[in-house]
Design a protein around this motif. Structure first.
Motif, mmCIF file in Angstrom:
data_model
loop_
_atom_site.group_PDB
_atom_site.id
_atom_site.type_symbol
_atom_site.label_atom_id
_atom_site.label_comp_id
_atom_site.label_asym_id
_atom_site.label_seq_id
_atom_site.Cartn_x
_atom_site.Cartn_y
_atom_site.Cartn_z
ATOM 1 N N ALA A 201 0.839 -1.206 0.000
ATOM 2 C CA ALA A 201 0.000 0.000 0.000
ATOM 3 C C ALA A 201 0.869 1.249 0.000
ATOM 4 O O ALA A 201 0.566 2.228 -0.687
ATOM 5 C CB ALA A 201 -0.925 -0.013 1.222
ATOM 6 N N LEU A 202 1.955 1.200 0.746
ATOM 7 C CA LEU A 202 2.863 2.349 0.793
ATOM 8 C C LEU A 202 3.486 2.600 -0.576
ATOM 9 O O LEU A 202 3.567 3.746 -1.043
ATOM 10 C CB LEU A 202 3.955 2.093 1.829
ATOM 11 C CG LEU A 202 5.051 3.149 1.972
ATOM 12 C CD1 LEU A 202 4.465 4.486 2.400
ATOM 13 C CD2 LEU A 202 6.104 2.696 2.980
ATOM 14 N N MET A 203 3.895 1.541 -1.253
ATOM 15 C CA MET A 203 4.566 1.695 -2.544
ATOM 16 C C MET A 203 3.610 2.072 -3.673
ATOM 17 O O MET A 203 4.040 2.443 -4.753
ATOM 18 C CB MET A 203 5.339 0.427 -2.887
ATOM 19 C CG MET A 203 6.560 0.244 -2.003
ATOM 20 S SD MET A 203 7.637 -1.109 -2.527
ATOM 21 C CE MET A 203 6.576 -2.508 -2.248
ATOM 22 N N ASP A 204 2.311 1.977 -3.402
ATOM 23 C CA ASP A 204 1.331 2.431 -4.391
ATOM 24 C C ASP A 204 1.287 3.955 -4.481
ATOM 25 O O ASP A 204 0.717 4.497 -5.433
ATOM 26 C CB ASP A 204 -0.068 1.907 -4.035
ATOM 27 C CG ASP A 204 -0.239 0.436 -4.394
ATOM 28 O OD1 ASP A 204 0.557 -0.060 -5.207
ATOM 29 O OD2 ASP A 204 -1.160 -0.204 -3.844
ATOM 30 N N ASP A 205 1.877 4.622 -3.495
ATOM 31 C CA ASP A 205 1.889 6.089 -3.479
ATOM 32 C C ASP A 205 2.885 6.594 -4.524
ATOM 33 O O ASP A 205 4.093 6.377 -4.385
ATOM 34 C CB ASP A 205 2.281 6.586 -2.086
ATOM 35 C CG ASP A 205 2.305 8.110 -1.982
ATOM 36 O OD1 ASP A 205 1.999 8.783 -2.986
ATOM 37 O OD2 ASP A 205 2.624 8.617 -0.903
ATOM 38 N N PRO A 206 2.425 7.275 -5.580
ATOM 39 C CA PRO A 206 3.348 7.721 -6.633
ATOM 40 C C PRO A 206 4.321 8.803 -6.171
ATOM 41 O O PRO A 206 5.341 9.031 -6.817
ATOM 42 C CB PRO A 206 2.406 8.269 -7.720
ATOM 43 C CG PRO A 206 1.141 8.612 -7.001
ATOM 44 C CD PRO A 206 1.027 7.633 -5.871
ATOM 45 N N SER A 207 4.006 9.464 -5.053
ATOM 46 C CA SER A 207 4.883 10.527 -4.562
ATOM 47 C C SER A 207 6.006 10.005 -3.675
ATOM 48 O O SER A 207 6.862 10.773 -3.229
ATOM 49 C CB SER A 207 4.067 11.568 -3.775
ATOM 50 O OG SER A 207 3.530 10.997 -2.596
ATOM 51 N N LEU A 208 6.027 8.701 -3.419
ATOM 52 C CA LEU A 208 7.058 8.123 -2.560
ATOM 53 C C LEU A 208 8.422 8.296 -3.222
ATOM 54 O O LEU A 208 8.621 7.927 -4.383
ATOM 55 C CB LEU A 208 6.779 6.634 -2.340
ATOM 56 C CG LEU A 208 7.616 5.910 -1.289
ATOM 57 C CD1 LEU A 208 7.287 6.433 0.102
ATOM 58 C CD2 LEU A 208 7.364 4.407 -1.361
#
Length: 325
Positions: A201-208
């Motif tokens: 779920a964290l890596m789904d964030d494109p701003s990471l």
């Protein structure tokens, strides 16, 4: 000569000269202060840019220069103390934080910073006390809650640590460090699937950013390793190794995952990196021996297929009815 007002003209002229000089001095002082403030602000901006690039040493140097140019810049001094703490320079940070506490004894950020100093000095009880003061002032302070979670983790109180982290996520759902910490705690508790779910779920964030993504990949690889998903583990660990300093233990973990996934080349490269860092590492030596054994077994000649075929033919012939002329 004395004027009708009873004032000597020379005295008037002298007073005017003194007043002009005083005004000029004030103007120069104000110009100097303005120049110092502008220079400090420019240095602060450059420091933040360096920090975004990942050049933390330059960022600290620039912030130090900014504070020297403008010692009364409270926020810049606070930012410098945070960067010193990130570099584990506890004593240097403590000096700045004490000055800030004198200026503003009701700033929770200062108490959190002092608590981090005590945490780095392994004085958990004092760190606890300072965090209590900080969280009394601001119960939702994310840095304070994160630090308290670290202390609870070090004491083995994983449930309490998770409670603090979920408080952070309640107010800042996209807090990367808190979510990563939650995943690490789930791994520590042996719940790799829940940890993997958090990380995906964290890596789904494109701003990471790239650094955080690599750390998440590495931890995800550990989760897959615990579940025996070796191909996925090898891929995730390979993607995440760049976030590590890459000690021999890390390379052994990657080598083992690659070997189990059937990637002998990746395993061999990882083992060589492990041995380059620690030539006597027993795990790396054992892995290299296992890889040699794997290669030997793969290269060993198999029993000739014709032998089995002849045997079958013999059996078949024996079962056939005898033909008579």
């Amino acid at each position: 000569m004395i004027t009708s007002s009873g004032i000597c003209p020379r005295f008037v002229r002298a007073a005017l000269v003194i007043a002009c000089l005083a005004l000029a001095g004030c103007a120069r002082q104000q110009a100097t202060l303005t120049s110092r403030s502008e220079t400090a602000e420019k240095l602060s901006v450059e420091a933040r840019q360096a920090r975004e690039r990942g050049d933390l040493q330059s960022a600290r140097t620039l912030l130090t220069a900014a504070v020297e140019r403008n010692p009364n810049d409270y926020e810049t001094r606070l930012e410098l103390s945070e960067m010193l703490l990130a570099a584990r320079q506890a004593e240097a940070a403590a000096g700045h934080l004490q000055l800030l506490q004198d200026q503003n004894p009701d700033d929770p950020r200062v108490y959190v910073g002092l608590a981090e100093v005590r945490y780095l000095q392994h004085n958990l009880n004092e760190a606890d006390g300072l965090l209590a003061q900080a969280l009394d002032l601001d119960p939702r302070d994310a840095r304070g809650l994160l630090l308290r979670a670290k202390i609870e983790q070090s004491r083995g109180n994983l449930d309490r640590a998770l409670d603090d982290l979920y408080q952070v996520l309640d107010s800042e759902g996209e807090h990367v460090e808190a979510r990563m910490f939650v995943a690490r705690l789930h791994v520590q508790r042996g719940d790799s699937r829940l940890a993997a779910s958090e990380l995906r779920a964290l890596m789904d964030d494109p701003s990471l950013n790239a650094e955080a993504r690599s750390r998440a990949q590495w931890l995800l690889g550990r989760c897959y390793s615990q579940d025996g998903r070796w191909s996925e583990a090898a891929a995730a660990l390979t993607a995440g190794i760049s976030s590590r300093q890459g000690n021999s233990r890390d390379w052994c973990l990657l080598a083992d995952a690659c070997r189990r996934a059937g990637d002998s080349r990746g395993a061999e490269a990882a083992v060589e990196n492990a041995l380059a860092l620690s030539p006597r590492n027993s795990q790396a030596i054992a892995l290299r021996a296992a890889l040699v054994a794997d290669a030997t077994a793969a290269a060993a000649p198999q029993a000739p297929a014709i032998a089995r075929a002849s045997h079958l033919e013999d059996e078949s012939d024996a079962d056939e009815p005898v033909r008579r002329n």
